[in-house]
Design an enzyme around this catalytic site. Structure first.
Site, PDB file in Angstrom:
ATOM      1  N   VAL A   1       1.212  -1.063   0.134  1.00 37.79           N
ATOM      2  CA  VAL A   1      -0.391   0.301  -0.093  1.00 37.79           C
ATOM      3  C   VAL A   1       0.799   0.986   0.247  1.00 37.79           C
ATOM      4  O   VAL A   1       1.277   1.386   1.052  1.00 37.79           O
ATOM      5  CB  VAL A   1      -1.395   0.339   0.989  1.00 37.79           C
ATOM      6  N   ASP A   2       0.591   2.027  -1.059  1.00 36.47           N
ATOM      7  CA  ASP A   2       1.291   3.830  -0.803  1.00 36.47           C
ATOM      8  C   ASP A   2       0.952   4.522  -1.130  1.00 36.47           C
ATOM      9  O   ASP A   2      -0.071   4.790  -1.788  1.00 36.47           O
ATOM     10  CB  ASP A   2       2.066   3.352  -2.900  1.00 36.47           C
ATOM     11  N   THR A   3       1.099   5.540  -0.484  1.00 35.89           N
ATOM     12  CA  THR A   3       0.563   6.530   0.467  1.00 35.89           C
ATOM     13  C   THR A   3       0.897   7.689  -0.660  1.00 35.89           C
ATOM     14  O   THR A   3       0.708   8.356  -1.205  1.00 35.89           O
ATOM     15  CB  THR A   3       0.621   6.752   1.558  1.00 35.89           C
TER      16      THR A   3
END
Length: 307
Positions: free
Chosen positions: A175-177
């Protein structure tokens, strides 16, 4: 008039050591990749700032603005460029560690020596606190690495399944903000996936196009000979400014659906585009995709509703 004698070698040793330890712990606790030489360069910058303060005009730089600017420059030298939101979090970690380690140095030193006579404070007075800080940094550095790995594997790494032309494949996504890519045609978020994972599930003509034309001229897909025109309608071209490139077009493909799981709950959507990344996203192979955070937000809304 009271005078003060400052030994530059003592100042260099203590200030550079403290700067290095603060930057080291910041990198460990924030989960950043760093080089020891870059940390040392940033630590020396902090020492030069202190040294300038002893010049006749240096007092004008000793203010809140000067301190903030120098600390931000130190972070940039130590860890390089990063998204501004992440840089803000790293900065807060940096300041928190600075205050904490400063308190340790003073607390331990006063514990062993008590209050010094007069106003004389030398590096020998702070030596117990410095040694305690070094030991604390080693311990917290190891703990921070393990904690970040566990948090990353438990939250930021999520399993997902991708459906593409009646085929499905399972992979692990990070999960890459910082992934804010959107398909300009549909407005759907973009999920970045390693090409090596997708390759067995793509038709030969698609793989041939990527090898011969896709990397050099992504717009050539319209002039390519396609036996199955359905693949032609799946192709997307996504403008980007990341992934090690200052700007360009990322080749994307529209999947049938993507399903993501987190803590036993899943969410499935067809409103997503898969961006094809030619290299490995994770050198260790721990994940094969970068997932935009918007795809897992429904999972948290469900969880809040149940509570």
């Amino acid at each position: 008039m009271a005078s003060c004698v400052v030994y530059v070698d003592e100042l260099l040793l203590t200030n550079t050591l403290m700067n290095f330890l603060v930057l080291y712990l910041t990198g460990r606790l924030a989960g950043l990749a760093f080089s020891v030489w870059r940390l040392l360069l940033a630590a020396l910058l902090g020492f030069l700032y202190i040294l300038i303060l002893f010049t006749p005009s240096g007092a004008y730089l000793y203010n809140l603005v000067g301190k903030v600017l120098v600390s931000l420059l130190m972070l940039w030298l130590a860890f390089g460029f990063m998204p501004w939101r992440r840089f803000l979090v790293v900065g807060l970690i940096f300041y928190g560690i600075s205050l904490a380690l400063g308190g340790v140095v003073y607390g331990v030193s006063f514990f062993f020596h008590g209050h010094p006579e007069g106003e004389k404070l030398t590096y020998r007075f702070f030596l117990p606190g410095l040694l305690a800080t070094v030991l604390l940094a080693i311990v917290l550095g190891r703990v921070g690495t393990r904690l970040h790995r566990r948090v990353g594997e438990g939250f930021f790494h999520v399993p997902c399944r991708l459906w593409l032309a009646n085929r499905s494949l399972e992979l692990t996504a990070l999960v890459d903000t910082g992934n804010q890519l959107l398909d300009p045609a549909s407005g759907y978020p973009v999920m970045i996936v390693d090409y090596a994972v997708l390759e067995p599930h793509l038709p030969e003509e698609f793989r041939s196009w990527l090898r011969e034309s896709g990397s050099s001229d992504p717009t050539s897909f319209a002039s390519w000979s396609w036996s199955d025109p359905r693949w032609l309608t799946r192709i997307r071209l996504i403008p980007f400014r990341s992934l090690g490139v200052s700007g360009g077009l990322l080749v994307g493909i529209k999947p049938d659906a993507v399903e993501v799981w987190y803590r036993g709950k899943g969410v499935k959507t067809s409103k997503v585009v898969v961006g094809i990344y030619g290299d490995r996203l994770s050198p260790e192979g721990t994940y094969q995709a970068l997932l935009p955070p918007g795809l897992i937000e429904p999972l948290f809304r469900v969880k809040e509703g149940e509570s």
